[in-house]
Design a protein around this motif. Structure first.
Motif, short mmCIF file in Angstrom:
data_model
loop_
_atom_site.label_atom_id
_atom_site.label_comp_id
_atom_site.label_asym_id
_atom_site.label_seq_id
_atom_site.Cartn_x
_atom_site.Cartn_y
_atom_site.Cartn_z
N TYR A 132 0.82 -1.20 0.00
CA TYR A 132 0.00 0.00 0.00
C TYR A 132 0.86 1.26 0.00
CZ TYR A 132 -2.80 3.80 1.79
OH TYR A 132 -3.38 5.02 1.95
N VAL A 140 1.00 9.39 -5.52
CA VAL A 140 1.06 10.81 -5.15
C VAL A 140 2.08 11.53 -6.03
CG1 VAL A 140 1.66 12.41 -3.31
CG2 VAL A 140 0.22 10.46 -2.82
N PHE A 163 -5.97 12.51 -10.23
CA PHE A 163 -5.98 12.49 -8.76
C PHE A 163 -7.30 11.95 -8.23
CE2 PHE A 163 -7.44 14.68 -4.95
CZ PHE A 163 -6.59 14.09 -4.03
N ILE B 35 -13.97 10.90 -0.24
CA ILE B 35 -12.92 9.87 -0.24
C ILE B 35 -12.32 9.72 1.15
CG2 ILE B 35 -10.65 9.31 -1.18
CD1 ILE B 35 -11.60 10.56 -3.82
N LEU B 39 -11.90 6.42 3.59
CA LEU B 39 -10.68 6.01 4.30
C LEU B 39 -10.96 5.80 5.78
CD1 LEU B 39 -7.99 8.23 2.58
CD2 LEU B 39 -8.54 5.85 2.14
N PHE B 66 -0.84 4.27 9.34
CA PHE B 66 -0.26 4.57 8.02
C PHE B 66 -1.29 5.19 7.10
CE2 PHE B 66 3.41 1.69 8.82
CZ PHE B 66 4.39 2.58 8.44
N VAL B 67 -2.52 4.64 7.14
CA VAL B 67 -3.57 5.17 6.27
C VAL B 67 -3.81 6.64 6.57
CG1 VAL B 67 -6.01 5.04 5.71
CG2 VAL B 67 -4.68 2.95 5.91
N VAL B 70 -0.84 8.72 5.18
CA VAL B 70 -0.84 8.82 3.73
C VAL B 70 -2.01 9.67 3.25
CG1 VAL B 70 -1.10 7.49 1.62
CG2 VAL B 70 0.39 6.67 3.40
N ALA B 71 -3.17 9.53 3.94
CA ALA B 71 -4.33 10.31 3.53
C ALA B 71 -4.04 11.80 3.66
CB ALA B 71 -5.54 9.93 4.38
N GLU B 74 -1.94 12.75 0.73
CA GLU B 74 -2.76 12.73 -0.47
C GLU B 74 -3.66 13.97 -0.53
OE1 GLU B 74 -4.31 8.74 -2.47
OE2 GLU B 74 -5.63 9.48 -0.91
N VAL B 77 -1.59 17.09 -1.54
CA VAL B 77 -1.32 17.13 -2.97
C VAL B 77 -2.60 17.42 -3.75
CG1 VAL B 77 -0.69 15.68 -4.94
CG2 VAL B 77 0.75 15.72 -2.93
N GLY B 78 -3.68 16.75 -3.34
CA GLY B 78 -4.95 16.93 -4.05
C GLY B 78 -5.45 18.35 -3.99
#
Lengths: 503, 102
Positions: A132, A140, A163, B35, B39, B66-67, B70-71, B74, B77-78
């Motif tokens: 993952y 990303v 994205f 989203i 998650l 970790f999720v 990372v979220a 993300e 960046v999003g």
């Protein structure tokens, strides 16, 4: 030994961070140094990965390192070599393009390196957590790469579409992983023999080794959907043409090969044990046995829709996007047949596909650097203007169609044989029919290049197109690889078979 | 102790709400929020399963952490990408971001 195993990853990480730092001190034409540093780092990592090959072949690196988070079997090392080679070629293709389009060179190089890092993590682990993390590291970095042409509205549009669908796909994959975790009872993935034991309840522990096969089956189906988004399988493909068309061309070349091959490596890692295992009784066993059929349906849909829609495309990047969707469909045939030979065929096809698709994109980037547009009509009369580029594109297309003696032919042949051996001749026949359809859109470009006279000299693009050393080298490497992978089919197929045997 | 089934059912429902919202919304920021909801459902699942399982319970909780991390990356960046598009176009509605056919 442990640190040697992750040496390629360490080199790539170090180079990526170094490039970001170096970029602070670079100005003007010196920005190319960022690209060169990245190339050096990738080359060093490639050497490190190649040096792992013999030990991995002897099975010395298979042992679980860091509680099984990292494995160094032949499969992992083979894919690491592929990813590093892809990163190297893409970066070679990109340096001139990045400079000409005034993209931020340091960020571009670092993002490519980090994406390659994520891809290596995906192939080099047997643990859902690391797979993952690798997936997200790649994703990303890719989102940003798609939108890196900041003065181009279409690049931003490609980034936002990539994205949103990518994040949605990640969420679906994660939900599938959570169910698989509940079903398996651990984040570590079993290999085929351990899985068969566990499902039969004959594991070493007294408790049933797989707490809930049903959760496992549902989770795996969600993983198919999530990975289907990532590799753009029909019906999860709608984002791909837009993202491919809008993204900067070297990035498109990267997307169509790198993250796609990495996602397939992860698919092989996750699904291979379930595909080749002995049948299990009961309703859960039946649910798991459905997996090959799901892959077969997706394969038929993906190759047919991809090829048919590619026929009507006028933009070459968009056409190559649909072509890459169709190739994902061919690759799925190897998963649908669910035999060790099918999995080996998938691995070989990924190598061949990377070489030939990068070859085609190398020509597109070469011409684009000299002001030729990305429409198929812009290629009219190319054989007179740029005979070398036209010839190179023909070689790449011959391989993409699957005509001997190129790698594309052997890849398709191997998949075909695997399907026939597994009594799925109908799937093999559909593959051949699709190959025939695909001739149409590849030939349309070739006809434009060779048979259509240029309307008026210099109407669409002017003058001869000399290749810069980097683009020339990258193109030569890919074309040599297209032929060499074909000629070395026997040993490579054996290597692919050995690599997939350990899954 | 609450049975794990209740937590998983809640996770599935939460995931469904998030998926429905992500597919139905046209505003990019709203899709991103949906989203995030998906998650969260994933995290709930992981923690619930980790509690249910006799062995390997730490892995589920670690995965959830970790999720979250990372979220966050993300989302950063999003939002940056959405901001860039809004600057170029003045809209954040995906049905009006249609320069590329498809």
């Amino acid at each position: 030994m442990e640190w040697n195993l992750v040496l390629p990853e360490l080199i790539v990480t170090g180079t990526g961070l170094g490039v970001l730092l170096l970029d602070l001190f670079l100005t003007g034409g010196g920005r190319r140094a960022a690209g060169y540093t990245g190339l050096a780092g990738l080359a060093a990592a490639l050497v490190a990965a190649l040096r792992l090959m013999p030990a991995a072949g002897r099975g010395e690196l298979a042992g679980p390192f860091w509680q099984g988070m990292v494995v160094g079997d032949q499969f992992a090392v083979l894919f690491k070599v592929l990813f590093l080679a892809v990163g190297l070629v893409v970066l070679m293709l990109a340096v001139d393009f990045v400079e000409r389009r005034r993209m931020p060179a340091g960020e571009f190089t670092a993002l490519i390196l980090f994406a390659v890092l994520g891809m290596m993590l995906m192939a080099g682990s047997r643990d859902l957590i690391v797979i993952y993390l690798g997936l997200e590291t790649t994703a990303v970095a890719s989102y940003v790469l798609a939108g890196l042409l900041r003065d181009d509205v279409r690049s931003g549009e490609a980034a936002i579409k990539y994205f949103l669908t990518g994040a949605l796909a990640s969420a679906v994959i994660l939900f599938g992983m959570s169910l698989v975790f509940g079903g398996l009872g651990s984040t570590g993935l079993p290999n085929a023999s351990a899985l068969a034991e566990a499902l039969a309840g004959a594991g070493p522990s007294a408790a049933p080794a797989v707490p809930s096969p049903l959760l496992l089956a549902v989770g795996l189906v969600l993983l198919v959907a999530g990975f289907g988004f990532k590799v753009a399988l029909v019906p999860f493909h709608f984002w791909a043409p837009d993202a491919y068309e809008g993204a900067p061309t070297p990035v498109t070349a990267f997307f169509s090969v790198g993250p796609k091959a990495a996602a397939f490596a992860a698919i092989l890692r996750v699904f291979a044990p379930f595909l080749v295992m002995v049948p299990v009784s009961g309703v859960e066993g039946k649910a798991l046995a459905l997996l090959p059929s799901i892959f077969a349906v997706l394969a038929v849909l993906t190759m047919t829709v991809g090829n048919l829609v590619a026929l009507v495309q006028r933009n070459i990047k968009r056409m190559l996007a649909y072509s890459s969707i169709a190739h994902a469909g061919y690759i799925l045939v190897g998963l649908a047949v669910a035999t060790p030979r099918g999995l080996a065929a998938v691995t070989y096809y990924l190598l061949a596909y990377a070489a030939m698709n990068l070859g085609a994109f190398a020509v597109v980037i070469w011409l684009n650097n000299h002001g030729t547009g990305d429409e198929v009509d812009d290629y009219v009369g190319l054989s007179q203007r740029a005979p070398l580029a036209a010839a190179a594109l023909v070689v790449a297309f011959i391989s993409l169609i699957g005509i001997p003696p190129t790698a594309g032919f052997f890849g398709k042949f191997y998949l075909f044989m695997a399907a026939v051996e597994a009594n799925m001749a109908w799937l093999a026949v559909l593959m051949v029919v699709n190959t025939a359809i695909s001739v149409g859109y590849y030939y349309a470009v070739v006809r434009n290049m060779y048979l259509q006279p240029a309307a008026e000299p210099g109407a669409r693009a002017a003058g001869p197109v000399p290749a810069t050393p980097l683009v020339g080298t990258a193109l030569s490497v890919t074309l040599v690889a297209v032929l060499a992978l074909g000629l070395l089919f026997e040993p490579l197929a054996r290597l692919a078979g050995l690599a997939c045997g350990g899954l | 102790m609450i049975d794990v089934q209740y937590a998983v059912v809640l996770g599935v429902l939460l995931f469904g709400v998030g998926l429905f919202g992500a597919l139905r919304s046209t505003n990019a920021v709203r899709i991103l929020m949906c989203i995030e909801l998906m998650l969260n459902a994933v995290n709930l699942n992981f923690v619930a399963f980790a509690r249910m399982l006799p062995q390997g319970s730490a892995a589920g909780q670690v995965f959830a952490i970790f999720v979250m991390a990372v979220a966050a990356a993300e989302a950063a960046v999003g939002l940056a990408i959405i901001l860039q598009v809004v600057r170029q176009r003045g809209v954040a509605h995906v049905d009006r971001i249609n320069l590329l056919k498809g």
